[in-house]
Design an enzyme around this catalytic site. Structure first.
Site, short mmCIF file in Angstrom:
data_model
loop_
_atom_site.label_atom_id
_atom_site.label_comp_id
_atom_site.label_asym_id
_atom_site.label_seq_id
_atom_site.Cartn_x
_atom_site.Cartn_y
_atom_site.Cartn_z
N THR A 33 62.22 22.77 -0.17
CA THR A 33 60.95 22.58 0.80
C THR A 33 60.36 21.21 0.52
OG1 THR A 33 59.56 23.39 -1.06
CG2 THR A 33 60.46 25.08 0.49
N CYS A 67 58.20 16.36 -6.86
CA CYS A 67 57.20 17.50 -6.82
C CYS A 67 55.77 17.07 -6.73
CB CYS A 67 57.39 18.56 -7.82
SG CYS A 67 58.84 19.57 -8.01
N1 LIG Z 1 63.21 20.22 -8.96
C1 LIG Z 1 62.28 20.82 -9.74
O1 LIG Z 1 61.86 20.26 -10.89
C2 LIG Z 1 61.38 21.78 -9.30
C3 LIG Z 1 60.63 22.63 -10.09
C4 LIG Z 1 59.85 23.84 -9.72
C5 LIG Z 1 59.78 23.96 -8.44
N2 LIG Z 1 60.66 23.46 -7.57
C6 LIG Z 1 60.93 23.90 -6.08
O2 LIG Z 1 62.15 24.63 -5.96
C7 LIG Z 1 62.85 24.54 -4.82
C8 LIG Z 1 64.03 23.91 -4.71
O3 LIG Z 1 64.10 22.75 -5.53
P1 LIG Z 1 65.44 22.13 -6.32
O4 LIG Z 1 64.82 20.72 -6.96
O5 LIG Z 1 66.23 22.99 -6.74
O6 LIG Z 1 66.09 21.46 -4.76
P2 LIG Z 1 67.71 20.95 -4.52
O7 LIG Z 1 67.59 20.11 -3.25
O8 LIG Z 1 68.21 20.39 -5.94
O9 LIG Z 1 68.34 22.27 -4.41
C9 LIG Z 1 68.33 23.02 -3.17
C10 LIG Z 1 69.77 23.69 -2.84
O10 LIG Z 1 69.82 24.48 -1.57
C11 LIG Z 1 70.81 24.36 -0.73
N3 LIG Z 1 70.58 25.13 0.42
C12 LIG Z 1 69.63 24.74 1.27
N4 LIG Z 1 69.65 25.55 2.37
C13 LIG Z 1 70.63 26.52 1.99
C14 LIG Z 1 70.96 27.66 2.54
N5 LIG Z 1 70.46 28.10 3.69
N6 LIG Z 1 71.96 28.50 2.00
C15 LIG Z 1 72.43 28.02 0.75
N7 LIG Z 1 72.00 26.98 0.14
C16 LIG Z 1 71.09 26.23 0.83
C17 LIG Z 1 70.94 22.82 -0.69
O11 LIG Z 1 72.22 22.54 -0.58
C18 LIG Z 1 70.54 22.51 -2.25
O12 LIG Z 1 71.97 22.47 -3.08
C19 LIG Z 1 61.70 23.58 -3.81
O13 LIG Z 1 60.81 24.20 -3.34
C20 LIG Z 1 61.04 22.74 -5.11
O14 LIG Z 1 59.83 22.38 -4.90
C21 LIG Z 1 61.38 22.54 -7.93
#
Ligand SMILES: NC(=O)c1ccc[n+]([C@@H]2O[C@H](COP(=O)([O-])OP(=O)(O)OC[C@H]3O[C@@H](n4cnc5c(N)ncnc54)[C@H](O)[C@@H]3O)[C@@H](O)[C@H]2O)c1
Length: 421
Positions: free
Chosen positions: A83, A254
């Site tokens: 997001t 984040c």
């Molecule tokens: N990274 C962190 O430390 C962290 C911590 C807490 C919360 N978050 C939240 O968690 C969420 C994910 O973050 P992240 O860092 O894991 O992101 P990321 O970009 O590492 O992973 C997201 C994955 O989703 C896949 N994706 C997107 N649309 C898709 C779909 N329609 N079908 C299948 N796969 C799809 C992408 O290819 C990607 O691999 C965000 O909202 C983020 O704010 C992240």
């Protein structure tokens, strides 16, 4: 339980591997073909301590697929897609809504959709509207893991928030975690409260960082030492010592996006979050003020000064340079060339900074013959400077307050400066 995780990134993969280690059958879906190919060949596509090993010891319980129809037996579907920040500061929800539309045809009656992506208040209502199935519960289950400590945080969370009005959905998720995690850590709220808990938590931590940076400015003017102030404050259990390290400001994937999204969503509700707005602006401005200090130092040493920068990642323990304050600081140092080193983030940084920087192979190479050394990321590796003998006058700007002050100040040829002193 049969569990599907949509999105195999920094959140999806530790969650999937952790749940598989509890004995559940997990299918991970990702629509990035390159990433999927790596996953299907048995490798994790990102660096997270212990993840590859956890996957390998549970790989009989995990499958990876790009085909959404593979989720049709899932009782629990976890949404963990990105997001990111939009240009106006709001959260870009296109991926989460696309995922909701894509899972919709394959949801069985009684399934639970749990959103771990960080989403603004009301997003899960919209997901429920998209799914449009009274036999499916949509739950807000925000994620709090820290990159670099993701597995520790999965197995030892401070809390698990389950946001739902459905007791049935709550009980099913409670029973998933309760055998493995102290039950008092599992907190039941309504969906909208759960959504706000995530943003409020990140904004609070970001504010704590900005607060101590402002106090550091005061300490510099008033003849105090911010580290002593932080220790004194942090000894109060109501305050706590964590996130009171003065430096160059927060960054990463984040805090910047979540503080902006929170301010934006509050505005939509007609609420002014003055503290959050001040934090966003103050934290952003800080990196330019830090760059200005470095420029002044260069001016006083001379334009031929050799400038070495240690640290490019937004924090230690990661190769992530997204919204890294170190990158913005470097971009605003008016000097050429700059020599730089980071233990993990050189590749990612070079994609942003290009060839204007000379990337060195080690701390030693980077600081060789330097007149000015600037520390911008708190990697423990840079503690090596404490045992270096400097044969020529060297100014060390320790802008993460990493090094031992007594050691550095007693070194010959070294002018040592830090934040908040
Ligand atoms: N990274 C962190 O430390 C962290 C911590 C807490 C919360 N978050 C939240 O968690 C969420 C994910 O973050 P992240 O860092 O894991 O992101 P990321 O970009 O590492 O992973 C997201 C994955 O989703 C896949 N994706 C997107 N649309 C898709 C779909 N329609 N079908 C299948 N796969 C799809 C992408 O290819 C990607 O691999 C965000 O909202 C983020 O704010 C992240």
């Amino acid at each position: 339980m049969n569990i599907a995780v949509i999105g195999s990134g920094y959140v999806g993969l530790p969650t999937a591997c952790g749940l598989a280690s509890f004995g559940h059958n997990v299918i991970c879906i990702d629509n990035n073909e390159q990433k999927l190919a790596v996953l299907q060949s048995g490798h994790m596509p990102l660096f997270e301590q212990g993840l590859q090993e956890l996957y390998e010891s549970n790989n009989s319980n995990i499958r990876f697929s790009g085909d959404m129809s593979d989720i049709q037996n899932a009782e629990l579907i976890i949404l963990a897609v990105g997001t990111p920040m939009s240009d106006d500061g709001s959260a870009n929800l296109q991926y989460i809504y696309a995922a909701a539309n894509e899972i919709k045809p394959y949801l069985q009656n009684g399934a639970i959709v749990a959103t771990k992506s960080t989403v603004p208040v009301g997003t899960n209502d919209e997901i429920e509207r998209i799914i449009d199935n009274p036999n499916v519960d949509v739950v807000s289950m925000p994620e709090f893991l820290r990159e670099g400590y993701a597995l520790y945080d999965f197995f030892h969370p401070d809390r698990i928030i389950i946001g739902t009005d459905s007791m049935d959905a709550f009980n099913k998720i409670y029973n998933l975690y309760a055998p493995h995690i102290a039950p008092e850590k599992i907190i039941h709220t309504n969906r909208r409260s759960a959504e706000i808990i995530k943003y409020a938590s990140n904004a609070f931590l970001a504010t704590k960082i900005h607060f101590i940076n402002e106090i550091a400015d005061l300490c510099e003017q008033a003849g105090a030492n911010v580290d002593d102030v932080a220790n004194g404050m942090g000894a109060d259990s109501r305050i706590g010592r964590k996130f009171l390290n003065a430096g160059i400001g927060y960054g990463g994937s984040c805090f910047p996006k979540d503080t902006n999204a929170l301010a934006y969503m509050a505005g939509k509700y007609g609420v002014q979050l003055g503290i959050v707005s001040t934090t966003i602006q103050g934290n952003y401005d800080r990196r330019f003020r830090i760059a200005e200090r470095i420029n002044e130092q260069i001016k006083s040493v001379g334009q031929n000064a050799r400038v070495a920068v240690l640290g490019l990642a937004f924090k230690n323990g990661t190769d992530d340079v997204r919204y890294s304050p170190a990158i913005d600081v470097i971009k605003n140092i008016h000097h050429n060339p700059i020599y730089a080193y980071d233990p993990q983030a050189m590749k990612n940084a070079s994609q942003v900074l290009g060839d204007n920087i000379v990337y060195e192979k080690s701390v030693h190479e980077c600081i060789k013959n330097a007149d000015i050394i600037v520390i911008l990321t708190e990697w423990p590796d840079f503690k090596e400077l404490e045992s270096v003998t400097f044969g020529r006058p060297t100014v060390i700007l320790d802008y993460r307050n990493l090094l031992d002050e007594n050691i550095m100040q007693s070194k010959e040829n070294v002018t040592y400066k830090r934040i908040g002193k």
